[in-house]
Design an enzyme around this catalytic site. Sequence first.
Site, PDB file in Angstrom:
ATOM      1  N   CYS A 341     -11.724   0.292  17.931  1.00 47.63           N
ATOM      2  CA  CYS A 341     -11.744   1.717  18.412  1.00 47.63           C
ATOM      3  C   CYS A 341     -11.012   2.850  18.063  1.00 47.63           C
ATOM      4  O   CYS A 341     -11.526   3.717  17.538  1.00 47.63           O
ATOM      5  CB  CYS A 341     -11.748   1.493  20.141  1.00 47.63           C
ATOM      6  N   ARG A 370      -6.745 -11.325  16.692  1.00 45.09           N
ATOM      7  CA  ARG A 370      -5.790 -11.218  18.050  1.00 45.09           C
ATOM      8  C   ARG A 370      -5.202 -12.560  18.138  1.00 45.09           C
ATOM      9  O   ARG A 370      -5.526 -13.680  17.821  1.00 45.09           O
ATOM     10  CB  ARG A 370      -6.885 -11.155  19.235  1.00 45.09           C
ATOM     11  N   GLN A 388     -16.719  -8.406  15.020  1.00 43.81           N
ATOM     12  CA  GLN A 388     -17.834  -7.805  16.087  1.00 43.81           C
ATOM     13  C   GLN A 388     -18.883  -6.969  15.388  1.00 43.81           C
ATOM     14  O   GLN A 388     -18.653  -6.163  14.489  1.00 43.81           O
ATOM     15  CB  GLN A 388     -16.958  -7.015  17.035  1.00 43.81           C
ATOM     16  N   ASP A 390     -19.572  -4.119  16.060  1.00 46.49           N
ATOM     17  CA  ASP A 390     -18.995  -3.162  17.273  1.00 46.49           C
ATOM     18  C   ASP A 390     -19.614  -1.807  17.059  1.00 46.49           C
ATOM     19  O   ASP A 390     -19.996  -1.543  15.659  1.00 46.49           O
ATOM     20  CB  ASP A 390     -17.462  -3.140  16.733  1.00 46.49           C
ATOM     21  N   HIS A 392     -19.345   2.650  18.346  1.00 50.05           N
ATOM     22  CA  HIS A 392     -18.654   3.575  19.318  1.00 50.05           C
ATOM     23  C   HIS A 392     -19.713   4.861  19.548  1.00 50.05           C
ATOM     24  O   HIS A 392     -20.140   5.406  18.167  1.00 50.05           O
ATOM     25  CB  HIS A 392     -17.599   3.942  19.127  1.00 50.05           C
ATOM     26  N   LYS A 472     -16.149  -1.659  32.238  1.00 48.77           N
ATOM     27  CA  LYS A 472     -17.303  -2.118  31.277  1.00 48.77           C
ATOM     28  C   LYS A 472     -18.366  -2.851  31.983  1.00 48.77           C
ATOM     29  O   LYS A 472     -18.177  -3.366  33.018  1.00 48.77           O
ATOM     30  CB  LYS A 472     -16.567  -2.831  30.217  1.00 48.77           C
ATOM     31  N   HIS A 518     -17.769   2.325  24.182  1.00 49.14           N
ATOM     32  CA  HIS A 518     -17.555   1.360  23.315  1.00 49.14           C
ATOM     33  C   HIS A 518     -18.844   0.138  23.288  1.00 49.14           C
ATOM     34  O   HIS A 518     -18.993   0.038  24.687  1.00 49.14           O
ATOM     35  CB  HIS A 518     -16.239   0.354  23.642  1.00 49.14           C
TER      36      HIS A 518
END
Length: 639
Positions: A341, A370, A388, A390, A392, A472, A518
């Site tokens: 992000c 992580r 991911q 991912d 945005h 979320k 997100h």
Amino acid sequence: MPVITLPDGSKREYQGAVTGFDIVNDIGPGLAKAAVGIVVDGEERDLSYTITEDVDFKVLTIKDEAGLDIARHTLAAQVLARAVKDLYPDALLAIGPTIQNGFYYDVDFKEPIVPEALPAIDARMREILKEDLEVTREMWPRDKAIQYFLDKGELYKADIINRAPEDQVEISLYRQGNNGEDIFMDLCRGPHTPTTNRGKLAFALTNIAGAYWRGDSNNKMLTRIYAVAFPTEKELQAHLERVKEAEKRDHRRIGRAQNLFHLQEEAPGMVFWHPKGWTIWQAVEQYMRKRQQEEGYQEIRTPMVVDRSLWERSGHWENYKENMFTTSSENRDYAVKPMNCPCHIEVFNHGLHSYRDLPMRLAEFGSCHRNEPSGALHGIMRVRGFVQDDAHIFCRPDQVISEVERFHKFAMSVYDHFGFNDVNVKLSLRPDQRAGDDHVWDMAESGLRSALNAAGIVWEELPGEGAFYGPKVEYHIKDAIGRSWQVGTIQLDFVLPERLGAEYVDEDNTRKTPVMLHRAILGSFERFIGILIEHHAGSFPLWLAPEQVAVLTITDQQSEYAGKVAKELRSHGIRTTVDQRNEKIGYKIREATISRIPYILVLGKREMEMGLVAVRTREGVDLSAMTLEDFVALLKKEL
């Protein structure tokens, strides 16, 4: 004169103090026999609980989720715990909570036990259940309760009480035995069923595992005894069958058998992808890349290691540092990114944007790391290094609803393409540890609810489960054997764009902070591929199969023809392997079937002379001989 209001709105008035027993007996003898607990003004209580004022009242049976939980908890804390103490008097009891489908109990055994000890514990539990003894709650002064357990050597119980809030001056204990007998006493918050066998659950002890006291690896390792329990024997057996099926589908076992990936101690929680596994990965990634391009996303790439200052500005250093891998170089602190992000906002910030540029959809197959606890790692389902799908979305406030609606349709079409048709939606709300004030969170939660309503979605709310920067929406898919997996998410964030200075020029020439959405559909590629492996039990649909066609020769005479067939298939993008080993054809077919290759071509003298291929499926269906052109057409139609 308390007035009791029942769920149907009817009321019952009593002349004085009344217990749950009194009320359920008053309602009806049938319900009284089935009751395992009550709910008083929203709080679960024992049937013996005394009511002295007006309340809302509900009776719980094992048909209710809360009632089933009470019955399971009684099996753990009163029956399993006592059985262990009866058989192992020197064992020390720790905790015995309920979990999904059952319960466990952590025990400190003087000598470690093995799974073969479970049948004896099970037998003792069933003997205790036949006694069906009363279970009675008692409230003791804190110091008295501590001394009681210290005198018995139950150090873990005493430790639990010592760690309780200082203002908790009375401690809840449960006594097992008729007419005040002290057959067994356990520390427990309750509630419990009125007797040990009320509810008559069907149960099974399933396995044992190690568990550190209080989840801290610096503490002693205890033995955790797991059990499952259901209202009926039929439900129990159905669950045990699902467990057996899940074991057959275990992605780690299939991953080894099909040579897809491996993990090793030198890189805990990091996946070594083998060629076949990486082929599946590439099929998934290329599909998602194509779909995202169609949906108006621009793909980007951002660094994996970023200076501490960015993580401090984003709030991750304060709220998420314990989950981040950090390093230093030339007197500067860095972190390996746990999420994409902040970096995506930096891409957005590189240039001035007009309101006409929004929404801007930036996507990345971003590699993240992580620092998950080692005990939480599980194959490729729970890892430390992952990628991911991912993205945005930077948009104006008036675009939020349409963007969430658009994402929902996109996500649902992707799940359908992968064969997941049962999808549940959940809304995770503000956690205790969070960035931003309550006003901002009110706006974010309200915005997501409005978007879900506009999309006509039915959802469940999960208080306290949101990310630290925003609420979320979660997408939970069910696999072939009914297990639920959380995969996709979309999160509405007012906090991070403001913290990192994201701006656009609005229609009135003023600078505004964009709303940031997100979103991910698959979530972690590693986890999603693990789900796919277990969902399909390794028998992937043709488009995902790492090997789509196996070409098998009966004798060496067909080797040259097999090469031509494979070359032609590969020219059409079909992933093809050739097996021309000096082995019997039955053996080759069996191996290709075990490898779950969707189509098997058998080439003998007849096929070679006539320019045909004999086609069979991994399920053993004989599609007979056909021309290679017809076979390619069959594959393309399926693809």
